[in-house]
Design a protein around this motif. Sequence first.
Motif, PDB file in Angstrom:
ATOM      1  N   GLU A 155       0.763  -1.425  -0.185  1.00 48.53           N
ATOM      2  CA  GLU A 155       0.091  -0.084   0.093  1.00 48.53           C
ATOM      3  C   GLU A 155       0.818   1.103   0.033  1.00 48.53           C
ATOM      4  OE1 GLU A 155      -2.901   0.019  -0.511  1.00 48.53           O
ATOM      5  OE2 GLU A 155      -3.696  -2.174  -0.078  1.00 48.53           O
ATOM      6  N   GLU A 156       2.117   1.237   0.593  1.00 50.01           N
ATOM      7  CA  GLU A 156       2.874   2.528   0.796  1.00 50.01           C
ATOM      8  C   GLU A 156       3.500   2.937  -0.453  1.00 50.01           C
ATOM      9  OE1 GLU A 156       1.909   4.471   3.015  1.00 50.01           O
ATOM     10  OE2 GLU A 156       1.445   3.081   5.034  1.00 50.01           O
ATOM     11  N   ASP A 157       3.678   4.176  -0.717  1.00 51.99           N
ATOM     12  CA  ASP A 157       4.763   4.589  -1.781  1.00 51.99           C
ATOM     13  C   ASP A 157       5.823   4.537  -1.399  1.00 51.99           C
ATOM     14  OD1 ASP A 157       2.710   5.241  -3.775  1.00 51.99           O
ATOM     15  OD2 ASP A 157       2.108   7.229  -2.618  1.00 51.99           O
ATOM     16  N   SER A 158       6.274   4.975  -0.028  1.00 45.74           N
ATOM     17  CA  SER A 158       7.481   4.802   0.626  1.00 45.74           C
ATOM     18  C   SER A 158       7.578   4.249   1.851  1.00 45.74           C
ATOM     19  CB  SER A 158       8.015   6.382   0.495  1.00 45.74           C
ATOM     20  OG  SER A 158       9.102   6.376   1.474  1.00 45.74           O
ATOM     21  N   PHE A 159       8.491   3.386   2.362  1.00 38.39           N
ATOM     22  CA  PHE A 159       8.707   2.687   3.428  1.00 38.39           C
ATOM     23  C   PHE A 159       8.929   3.817   4.686  1.00 38.39           C
ATOM     24  CE2 PHE A 159       8.515  -1.105   0.960  1.00 38.39           C
ATOM     25  CZ  PHE A 159       7.959  -2.029   2.039  1.00 38.39           C
ATOM     26  N   GLY A 160       9.942   4.279   4.241  1.00 38.05           N
ATOM     27  CA  GLY A 160      10.623   5.463   5.077  1.00 38.05           C
ATOM     28  C   GLY A 160       9.592   6.517   5.288  1.00 38.05           C
ATOM     29  N   GLU A 161       8.947   7.071   4.524  1.00 39.61           N
ATOM     30  CA  GLU A 161       7.801   8.073   4.610  1.00 39.61           C
ATOM     31  C   GLU A 161       6.837   7.683   5.475  1.00 39.61           C
ATOM     32  OE1 GLU A 161       7.831  11.364   4.089  1.00 39.61           O
ATOM     33  OE2 GLU A 161       9.811  10.930   3.885  1.00 39.61           O
ATOM     34  N   ALA A 162       6.179   6.472   5.142  1.00 36.97           N
ATOM     35  CA  ALA A 162       5.073   6.003   6.065  1.00 36.97           C
ATOM     36  C   ALA A 162       5.669   5.582   7.582  1.00 36.97           C
ATOM     37  CB  ALA A 162       4.935   4.459   5.545  1.00 36.97           C
ATOM     38  N   ILE A 163       6.795   5.310   7.736  1.00 43.21           N
ATOM     39  CA  ILE A 163       7.226   5.139   8.922  1.00 43.21           C
ATOM     40  C   ILE A 163       7.429   6.664   9.728  1.00 43.21           C
ATOM     41  CG2 ILE A 163       9.448   4.526  10.427  1.00 43.21           C
ATOM     42  CD1 ILE A 163       9.539   2.134   8.594  1.00 43.21           C
ATOM     43  N   HIS A 220      17.259  -1.909   4.571  1.00 45.26           N
ATOM     44  CA  HIS A 220      17.978  -0.553   4.993  1.00 45.26           C
ATOM     45  C   HIS A 220      17.364   0.657   5.364  1.00 45.26           C
ATOM     46  CE1 HIS A 220      21.855   1.503   5.460  1.00 45.26           C
ATOM     47  NE2 HIS A 220      21.367   2.524   4.543  1.00 45.26           N
ATOM     48  N   GLU A 221      16.415   0.943   4.373  1.00 41.56           N
ATOM     49  CA  GLU A 221      15.421   2.168   4.334  1.00 41.56           C
ATOM     50  C   GLU A 221      14.587   1.937   5.606  1.00 41.56           C
ATOM     51  OE1 GLU A 221      12.822   2.574   0.905  1.00 41.56           O
ATOM     52  OE2 GLU A 221      11.839   4.012   1.857  1.00 41.56           O
ATOM     53  N   ILE A 222      14.166   1.025   5.881  1.00 42.01           N
ATOM     54  CA  ILE A 222      13.110   0.602   7.087  1.00 42.01           C
ATOM     55  C   ILE A 222      13.683   0.903   8.438  1.00 42.01           C
ATOM     56  CG2 ILE A 222      11.922  -1.140   8.386  1.00 42.01           C
ATOM     57  CD1 ILE A 222      11.408  -2.406   5.377  1.00 42.01           C
ATOM     58  N   GLY A 223      15.013   0.295   8.370  1.00 38.30           N
ATOM     59  CA  GLY A 223      15.855   0.683   9.470  1.00 38.30           C
ATOM     60  C   GLY A 223      16.422   2.024   9.969  1.00 38.30           C
ATOM     61  N   LEU A 224      16.571   2.948   8.828  1.00 39.63           N
ATOM     62  CA  LEU A 224      17.000   4.342   9.060  1.00 39.63           C
ATOM     63  C   LEU A 224      15.936   5.046   9.474  1.00 39.63           C
ATOM     64  CD1 LEU A 224      18.864   5.189   5.590  1.00 39.63           C
ATOM     65  CD2 LEU A 224      19.814   5.274   8.001  1.00 39.63           C
ATOM     66  N   ARG A 232      18.463  -7.371  14.077  1.00 37.22           N
ATOM     67  CA  ARG A 232      19.234  -6.750  15.061  1.00 37.22           C
ATOM     68  C   ARG A 232      20.301  -5.685  14.319  1.00 37.22           C
ATOM     69  NH1 ARG A 232      17.853  -8.040  20.280  1.00 37.22           N
ATOM     70  NH2 ARG A 232      17.543 -10.041  20.761  1.00 37.22           N
ATOM     71  N   PHE A 233      20.876  -6.538  13.278  1.00 35.91           N
ATOM     72  CA  PHE A 233      22.017  -5.559  12.391  1.00 35.91           C
ATOM     73  C   PHE A 233      21.189  -4.485  11.638  1.00 35.91           C
ATOM     74  CE2 PHE A 233      24.393  -5.074   8.524  1.00 35.91           C
ATOM     75  CZ  PHE A 233      25.548  -4.610   9.089  1.00 35.91           C
ATOM     76  N   VAL A 234      20.194  -4.874  10.701  1.00 33.41           N
ATOM     77  CA  VAL A 234      19.711  -3.772  10.010  1.00 33.41           C
ATOM     78  C   VAL A 234      18.713  -2.856  10.496  1.00 33.41           C
ATOM     79  CG1 VAL A 234      17.702  -5.252   8.824  1.00 33.41           C
ATOM     80  CG2 VAL A 234      19.059  -3.837   7.597  1.00 33.41           C
ATOM     81  N   LEU A 235      18.039  -3.246  11.540  1.00 27.39           N
ATOM     82  CA  LEU A 235      16.903  -2.575  12.308  1.00 27.39           C
ATOM     83  C   LEU A 235      17.605  -1.781  13.411  1.00 27.39           C
ATOM     84  CD1 LEU A 235      13.868  -4.493  11.651  1.00 27.39           C
ATOM     85  CD2 LEU A 235      14.848  -2.839  10.124  1.00 27.39           C
ATOM     86  N   GLY A 236      18.608  -2.219  14.187  1.00 23.53           N
ATOM     87  CA  GLY A 236      19.066  -1.759  15.311  1.00 23.53           C
ATOM     88  C   GLY A 236      18.599  -2.524  16.540  1.00 23.53           C
ATOM     89  N   GLY A 237      19.131  -2.218  17.565  1.00 20.88           N
ATOM     90  CA  GLY A 237      18.646  -2.999  18.886  1.00 20.88           C
ATOM     91  C   GLY A 237      19.180  -4.246  19.348  1.00 20.88           C
TER      92      GLY A 237
END
Length: 289
Positions: A190-198, A226-230, A284-289
């Motif tokens: 559904e989303e145009d952009s993962f980063g923008e949605a977050i 990577h985009e999601i993690g950022l 853990r690596f790509v999203l953090g935590g």
Amino acid sequence: MKHGIYYSYWEHEWSAKFGPYVEKVAKLGFDVIEVAAHHINEYSDAELAEIRRTAKDNNIILTAGIGPSKTKNLSSPDIAVRQAGKAFFEQTLTNVAKLDIKTIGGALHSYWPVDYSKPVDKEGDRARGVEGIHGIADFAGNLGINLCIEVLNRFENHVLNTAAEGVAFVKDVGKPNVKVMLDTFHMNIEEDSFGEAIRTAGPLLGHFHTGESNRRVPGKGRMPWHEIGLALRDISYAGAVVMEPFVKTGGTIGSDIRVWRDLTDGADETKMDEDARNALAFSRFVLGG
Ligand SMILES: O=C(CO)[C@H](O)[C@H](O)[C@H](O)CO
Ligand SMILES: [Mn+2]
């Protein structure tokens, strides 16, 4: 950020007992186990106390997921169904609290999966959903529970399909313990952009589900991790990231999720566990935590 897994990865029924999975996910290295709240009212107090103790002993946090049935729909045009939904949620939340659960997520504002053989009234369902969630928010708040309203793709629900719609809904409810929940599987549709949605969800993001576009474990597909993690780092997301893989056919889970082929290539439980452990290291690596 805490990392978890929905125990239904290993199961075929929402009614499957989740107790035995607490130690398993702890051994695999997770911080969180998500359990299905659909049948929690059938657990005895002694069972719930035992699960809570095992979780504490293993340093595991529990979260809950639920797809309310049509007969418990808080947005139904039928007032008797809305009342049944409210009563169901009050009982469910009371039991969820016995497990020291602070987060419940899913299509709490509606029902799931939606029956599209009937006409859809998005506006009416949304308005009744806002009222329904408003009506249970303080009950949940008094138990220390956040209600996380999951944004789902068009094939599973019609009320909220994008993060922007989720944010508007949560703002209309206007309760501090009612938050938005996103899931990469649905966002991918559904989303145009993962980063923008977050970033749109920002501080209102209360819970986060992960999975590849075919619901394999994170790291096995082509999701822009990577985009999601950022973006999660940008909004300083400190909640739980729970992977929600559905890879096995069969049972009510297989049919509700529409799993019509074995996405594990015949994996046995040891291989399923190994895939989960690797997906956790990847997350853990790509999203953090
Ligand atoms: O993403 C989902 C459905 O596609 C949901 O998180 C859960 O599967 C549902 O609420 C049942 O727990
Ligand atoms: Mn989900």
